[in-house]
Design a protein around this motif. Structure first.
Motif, PDB file in Angstrom:
ATOM      1  N   THR A  37       0.847  -1.189   0.000  1.00  0.00           N
ATOM      2  CA  THR A  37       0.000   0.000   0.000  1.00  0.00           C
ATOM      3  C   THR A  37       0.882   1.238   0.000  1.00  0.00           C
ATOM      4  O   THR A  37       1.718   1.419   0.896  1.00  0.00           O
ATOM      5  N   VAL A  38       0.696   2.098  -1.005  1.00  0.00           N
ATOM      6  CA  VAL A  38       1.505   3.309  -1.163  1.00  0.00           C
ATOM      7  C   VAL A  38       0.571   4.511  -1.190  1.00  0.00           C
ATOM      8  O   VAL A  38      -0.447   4.491  -1.895  1.00  0.00           O
ATOM      9  N   PRO A  39       0.859   5.564  -0.424  1.00  0.00           N
ATOM     10  CA  PRO A  39       0.031   6.774  -0.509  1.00  0.00           C
ATOM     11  C   PRO A  39      -0.015   7.315  -1.924  1.00  0.00           C
ATOM     12  O   PRO A  39       0.933   7.143  -2.705  1.00  0.00           O
ATOM     13  N   ARG A  40      -1.101   7.962  -2.266  1.00  0.00           N
ATOM     14  CA  ARG A  40      -1.283   8.450  -3.634  1.00  0.00           C
ATOM     15  C   ARG A  40      -0.238   9.461  -4.042  1.00  0.00           C
ATOM     16  O   ARG A  40       0.246   9.453  -5.157  1.00  0.00           O
ATOM     17  N   ALA A  41       0.110  10.371  -3.164  1.00  0.00           N
ATOM     18  CA  ALA A  41       1.050  11.428  -3.527  1.00  0.00           C
ATOM     19  C   ALA A  41       2.130  11.528  -2.463  1.00  0.00           C
ATOM     20  O   ALA A  41       1.847  11.479  -1.276  1.00  0.00           O
ATOM     21  N   TRP A  72       4.971   3.610   2.847  1.00  0.00           N
ATOM     22  CA  TRP A  72       4.264   2.444   2.342  1.00  0.00           C
ATOM     23  C   TRP A  72       4.085   1.428   3.450  1.00  0.00           C
ATOM     24  O   TRP A  72       4.734   1.477   4.488  1.00  0.00           O
ATOM     25  N   ARG A 106       7.774   0.878  -4.037  1.00  0.00           N
ATOM     26  CA  ARG A 106       6.716   1.124  -5.012  1.00  0.00           C
ATOM     27  C   ARG A 106       6.164  -0.173  -5.584  1.00  0.00           C
ATOM     28  O   ARG A 106       5.011  -0.240  -5.976  1.00  0.00           O
TER      29      ARG A 106
END
Length: 241
Positions: A37-41, A72, A106
């Motif tokens: 899970t990676v933040p959008r920005a 993440w 990523r």
């Protein structure tokens, strides 16, 4: 409607099947149960900084060391991370089922399974198992063998089995300059035979030849030192001492 009626039956069937296949492809589980899970920005300046890693319950968390913001979160279904190591922008993680994974934060770049982890991992844990070797190489130290992987792609470069009647002790390995010294206790051996010195090429010994551990560019040029293949493949698998 008139145009659709002129299409052959096989074409109409294909038009119906393609969307169904796309839905099935998206719904199938990931082979290793990975969930990254990676933040959008996230600002590029922050992403380049070395994250602060934290293992909690069944997840590996990476936070910005200055702001504390989440970079993440990485989980695997039904599994728990034992230990992680940050090397050259990648994070290497050992899981409780003996799987070693490499991620750049990523995407999950590679998976490697340790042989027979049930024989030692439940009681030993992950202490000292992941050891950086320099030049983009990672040593995975287990009681039965030491394996070296290229961090960029997880490629196995060499294997050093433990001596007969002996076992490596991952928690008793130490770094000295560019050398990794690993304890290999044996009941009937001199103390000098119970210490193994390694680097990115394997066991340190005279007259060694480069194995070409660096990744080659598309134009054939190596990154860093030149890639030189070993003419004798038997040398790639280090023999017990």
């Amino acid at each position: 409607m008139a145009i659709r009626s002129r299409l052959p039956a096989p074409v109409l069937a294909l038009l119906v099947v393609i969307p169904l296949l796309a839905v099935a492809h998206q719904a199938r589980p990931t082979p290793y149960g990975d969930h990254l899970t990676v933040p959008r920005a996230a600002p590029a300046r922050v992403v380049q900084a070395t994250p602060r890693l934290r293992t909690r319950d069944t997840a590996l968390w990476a936070h910005d060391p200055r702001t504390g913001a989440l970079r993440w979160r990485y989980t695997r279904e039904g599994r728990r991370p034992l230990t992680s190591l940050h090397v050259r922008g990648d994070v290497i993680t050992l899981w409780d089922d003996g799987l070693v994974t490499g991620t750049d934060g990523r995407t999950v770049r590679w998976h490697r399974a340790l042989p027979a982890p049930g024989d030692w991992l439940p009681t030993h844990g992950g202490t000292g198992v992941l050891r950086p070797l320099g030049r983009g190489m990672l040593a995975v130290v287990t009681p039965h063998r030491i394996a070296a992987y290229r961090i960029a792609d997880g490629d196995l470069r060499w294997v050093l089995p433990a001596r007969d009647g002996c076992a490596f002790r991952p928690e008793r390995a130490v770094h000295h300059a560019k050398t990794l010294i690993v304890a290999q206790p044996c009941r009937h051996a001199a103390w000098t035979a119970q210490l193994i010195a390694l680097d990115d090429l394997g066991r340190i010994a005279p007259h060694r030849r480069p194995l070409g551990n660096e990744v080659r560019d598309k134009d054939g040029r190596g990154r860093g030192r030149p890639r030189v293949e070993h003419p004798d493949p038997e040398k790639v698998l280090a023999q017990p001492r």
